[in-house]
Write a protein that holds these residues in place. Structure first.
Motif, PDB file in Angstrom:
ATOM      1  N   LYS A   3       0.830  -1.197   0.000  1.00 34.68           N
ATOM      2  CA  LYS A   3       0.000   0.000   0.000  1.00 34.68           C
ATOM      3  C   LYS A   3       0.868   1.251   0.000  1.00 34.68           C
ATOM      4  O   LYS A   3       0.607   2.214  -0.717  1.00 34.68           O
ATOM      5  N   THR A   4       1.926   1.206   0.825  1.00 31.79           N
ATOM      6  CA  THR A   4       2.842   2.344   0.889  1.00 31.79           C
ATOM      7  C   THR A   4       3.503   2.579  -0.450  1.00 31.79           C
ATOM      8  O   THR A   4       3.597   3.706  -0.939  1.00 31.79           O
ATOM      9  N   PHE A   5       3.962   1.485  -1.088  1.00 34.75           N
ATOM     10  CA  PHE A   5       4.609   1.602  -2.401  1.00 34.75           C
ATOM     11  C   PHE A   5       3.653   2.165  -3.431  1.00 34.75           C
ATOM     12  O   PHE A   5       4.001   3.010  -4.240  1.00 34.75           O
ATOM     13  N   SER A   6       2.373   1.680  -3.360  1.00 36.09           N
ATOM     14  CA  SER A   6       1.364   2.181  -4.286  1.00 36.09           C
ATOM     15  C   SER A   6       1.137   3.668  -4.082  1.00 36.09           C
ATOM     16  O   SER A   6       1.036   4.436  -5.040  1.00 36.09           O
ATOM     17  N   ASN A   7       1.056   4.090  -2.800  1.00 38.83           N
ATOM     18  CA  ASN A   7       0.863   5.503  -2.513  1.00 38.83           C
ATOM     19  C   ASN A   7       2.048   6.325  -2.980  1.00 38.83           C
ATOM     20  O   ASN A   7       1.898   7.445  -3.454  1.00 38.83           O
ATOM     21  N   LEU A  16      10.467  24.690 -19.987  1.00 38.62           N
ATOM     22  CA  LEU A  16       9.137  24.115 -19.763  1.00 38.62           C
ATOM     23  C   LEU A  16       9.227  22.623 -20.050  1.00 38.62           C
ATOM     24  O   LEU A  16      10.088  22.191 -20.818  1.00 38.62           O
ATOM     25  N   ASP A  17       8.313  21.845 -19.454  1.00 38.20           N
ATOM     26  CA  ASP A  17       8.333  20.404 -19.679  1.00 38.20           C
ATOM     27  C   ASP A  17       6.962  19.897 -20.122  1.00 38.20           C
ATOM     28  O   ASP A  17       5.957  20.108 -19.440  1.00 38.20           O
ATOM     29  N   LYS A  18       6.955  19.249 -21.257  1.00 35.03           N
ATOM     30  CA  LYS A  18       5.732  18.669 -21.811  1.00 35.03           C
ATOM     31  C   LYS A  18       5.179  17.604 -20.878  1.00 35.03           C
ATOM     32  O   LYS A  18       5.898  16.718 -20.430  1.00 35.03           O
ATOM     33  N   ASP A  19       3.862  17.684 -20.602  1.00 39.12           N
ATOM     34  CA  ASP A  19       3.212  16.700 -19.730  1.00 39.12           C
ATOM     35  C   ASP A  19       1.747  16.572 -20.140  1.00 39.12           C
ATOM     36  O   ASP A  19       0.936  17.451 -19.857  1.00 39.12           O
ATOM     37  N   HIS A  20       1.416  15.474 -20.802  1.00 38.71           N
ATOM     38  CA  HIS A  20       0.027  15.238 -21.203  1.00 38.71           C
ATOM     39  C   HIS A  20      -0.814  14.693 -20.054  1.00 38.71           C
ATOM     40  O   HIS A  20      -2.020  14.477 -20.224  1.00 38.71           O
ATOM     41  N   GLU A  21      -0.174  14.411 -18.927  1.00 34.78           N
ATOM     42  CA  GLU A  21      -0.862  13.886 -17.748  1.00 34.78           C
ATOM     43  C   GLU A  21      -1.623  12.609 -18.116  1.00 34.78           C
ATOM     44  O   GLU A  21      -1.091  11.771 -18.824  1.00 34.78           O
ATOM     45  N   ALA A  22      -2.864  12.448 -17.672  1.00 37.49           N
ATOM     46  CA  ALA A  22      -3.586  11.184 -17.879  1.00 37.49           C
ATOM     47  C   ALA A  22      -4.172  11.041 -19.275  1.00 37.49           C
ATOM     48  O   ALA A  22      -4.735  10.001 -19.609  1.00 37.49           O
ATOM     49  N   THR A  23      -4.052  12.076 -20.111  1.00 35.41           N
ATOM     50  CA  THR A  23      -4.671  11.997 -21.437  1.00 35.41           C
ATOM     51  C   THR A  23      -3.848  11.173 -22.420  1.00 35.41           C
ATOM     52  O   THR A  23      -4.353  10.789 -23.470  1.00 35.41           O
ATOM     53  N   VAL A  24      -2.571  10.945 -22.112  1.00 37.43           N
ATOM     54  CA  VAL A  24      -1.756  10.110 -22.989  1.00 37.43           C
ATOM     55  C   VAL A  24      -1.717   8.699 -22.413  1.00 37.43           C
ATOM     56  O   VAL A  24      -1.446   8.504 -21.235  1.00 37.43           O
ATOM     57  N   GLN A  25      -2.042   7.724 -23.251  1.00 38.52           N
ATOM     58  CA  GLN A  25      -2.180   6.347 -22.775  1.00 38.52           C
ATOM     59  C   GLN A  25      -1.434   5.409 -23.701  1.00 38.52           C
ATOM     60  O   GLN A  25      -1.381   5.625 -24.909  1.00 38.52           O
ATOM     61  N   LEU A  36      -5.645   5.918 -14.762  1.00 42.16           N
ATOM     62  CA  LEU A  36      -4.485   6.778 -14.549  1.00 42.16           C
ATOM     63  C   LEU A  36      -4.798   7.893 -13.553  1.00 42.16           C
ATOM     64  O   LEU A  36      -3.971   8.222 -12.693  1.00 42.16           O
ATOM     65  N   LEU A  37      -5.979   8.453 -13.647  1.00 46.47           N
ATOM     66  CA  LEU A  37      -6.331   9.561 -12.761  1.00 46.47           C
ATOM     67  C   LEU A  37      -6.452   9.130 -11.309  1.00 46.47           C
ATOM     68  O   LEU A  37      -5.866   9.752 -10.416  1.00 46.47           O
ATOM     69  N   HIS A  38      -7.219   8.074 -11.083  1.00 46.91           N
ATOM     70  CA  HIS A  38      -7.632   7.760  -9.717  1.00 46.91           C
ATOM     71  C   HIS A  38      -6.883   6.597  -9.071  1.00 46.91           C
ATOM     72  O   HIS A  38      -6.826   6.505  -7.848  1.00 46.91           O
ATOM     73  N   GLY A  50      -2.766   8.134  -9.522  1.00 48.30           N
ATOM     74  CA  GLY A  50      -2.470   9.426  -8.929  1.00 48.30           C
ATOM     75  C   GLY A  50      -2.212  10.576  -9.872  1.00 48.30           C
ATOM     76  O   GLY A  50      -1.757  11.634  -9.445  1.00 48.30           O
ATOM     77  N   HIS A  51      -2.520  10.430 -11.157  1.00 43.72           N
ATOM     78  CA  HIS A  51      -2.219  11.513 -12.090  1.00 43.72           C
ATOM     79  C   HIS A  51      -3.075  12.761 -11.838  1.00 43.72           C
ATOM     80  O   HIS A  51      -2.696  13.858 -12.247  1.00 43.72           O
TER      81      HIS A  51
END
Length: 342
Positions: free
Chosen positions: A27-31, A145-154, A166-168, A171-172
């Motif tokens: 759980k800790t590793f996942s967090n 600046l750094d490109k980051d598509h966050e959870a929209t790139v799969q 990815l979001l929930h 943690g994205h």
């Protein structure tokens, strides 16, 4: 017999403690993965031939993006000194023109942009058509600046289920405050254009074109639903969570307002002084074709698809107004209809 029962009980207690420990560790590793998603995506090395591949070496050797232009070829781009620049994300939905935008920002500032994605190529190609040899490492404090598509790139499975995973689960959703201290620059492009760029990118990469069959049928309907939801959701979450930052509009970077748009960005991230000659060179080279599709077919959307995407546009427009930020230049949008009407 009693001694045997005691031994069994002790063993069971020990086994329970071990299992509990394993559970808590997992759980800790996942967090930890959730809270350090930038490191998860970038710093944890990819396996290559069964071995961990190494990050590129830090190299400040300059490159010259405008060779052959007598007015501009003297200008170079390079990495800044390590830990000399604040970490700023340039976030967008895939297909929003982030690579092209990064080219201009690099040319104006003289510093490379980076990417949170391992081995993401530089946005600028050299005269031989090869990627310039710079280090894309957002952890170095050496990129503007750094490109980051966050959870929209799969990768692999696409769609809303993967987006929510990815979001929930990974943690994205918390990246903007966990990784960037609520700083951010959001690049927005008309989703009715994005959806075609996104589909081409999915199936044919940065510069290829998908088959016409890719834009019809059940799978295309799923893509419409995904982009309509995730384009707006991603934008609104960043708008609401950013305390220091701004929004950029792809369409404004195309026209006469580009210089004002870029100066506003550079002012927000605290870059100065702005070299007017570099600005002129960057704007005069906006038509370069690095990583661009050479053939762009005009494609139409069905009325139901336009309405679905217009609802998303309306939601983002309301969020921008609440924030007090510049609003979407909807009057510049191509609605992909035969008569230009929604």
């Amino acid at each position: 017999m009693e001694q045997c029962r005691t031994t069994v009980a002790k063993n069971l207690i020990f086994l329970c403690l071990v299992i509990t420990g394993i559970f808590l560790s997992c759980k800790t590793f996942s967090n930890e993965l959730s809270s350090i998603s930038l490191v998860q995506r970038m710093q944890i090395k990819k396996l290559k031939n069964g071995k961990m591949s190494e990050m590129p070496r830090f190299n400040r050797q300059p490159t010259y993006p405008w060779k052959g232009d007598l007015q501009c070829e003297r200008f170079s781009v390079q990495l800044a000194e390590k830990d000399s620049l604040i970490k700023w994300p340039l976030t967008s939905f895939p297909g929003s023109g982030v690579t092209w935008t990064r080219q201009m920002i690099e040319g104006i500032t003289g510093f490379y942009t980076g990417s949170v994605y391992y081995s993401d190529p530089s946005p600028t190609l050299n005269r031989d058509g090869n990627v310039t040899d710079n280090t894309d490492d957002p952890l170095c404090g050496c990129t503007i600046l750094d490109k980051d598509h966050e959870a929209t790139v799969q990768v692999g499975k696409q769609g809303l289920d993967a987006y929510f995973e990815l979001l929930h689960r990974l943690g994205h959703a918390g990246i903007v405050h966990q990784q960037y201290d609520r700083r951010g620059v959001l690049l927005l492009r008309n989703p009715m254009d994005v959806i075609f760029s996104f589909r081409n990118w999915q199936l044919a990469g940065k510069t290829g074109n998908a088959s016409p069959d890719a834009f019809k049928g059940p799978e295309w309907e799923e893509i419409i639903d995904y982009v309509a939801y995730a384009w707006a959701d991603h934008a609104i979450r960043w708008i609401e969570q950013i305390d220091q930052g701004t929004v950029l509009f792809y369409e404004r970077l195309l026209g006469k307002t580009a210089e004002n748009e870029l100066r506003r960005l550079l002012n927000i991230i605290g870059f100065k002084p702005i070299d007017s000659d570099r600005m002129k060179c960057a704007l005069s080279h906006r038509n370069r074709t690095d990583h661009k599709r050479h053939i762009k077919n005009k494609m139409l959307l069905e009325p139901k698809h336009r309405i679905k995407l217009m609802k998303s546009i309306h939601q983002v427009q309301q969020s921008l107004r609440r924030k007090g930020w510049p609003t979407l230049p909807i009057y510049l949008y191509d609605v992909h209809s035969p008569d230009g009407k929604i």
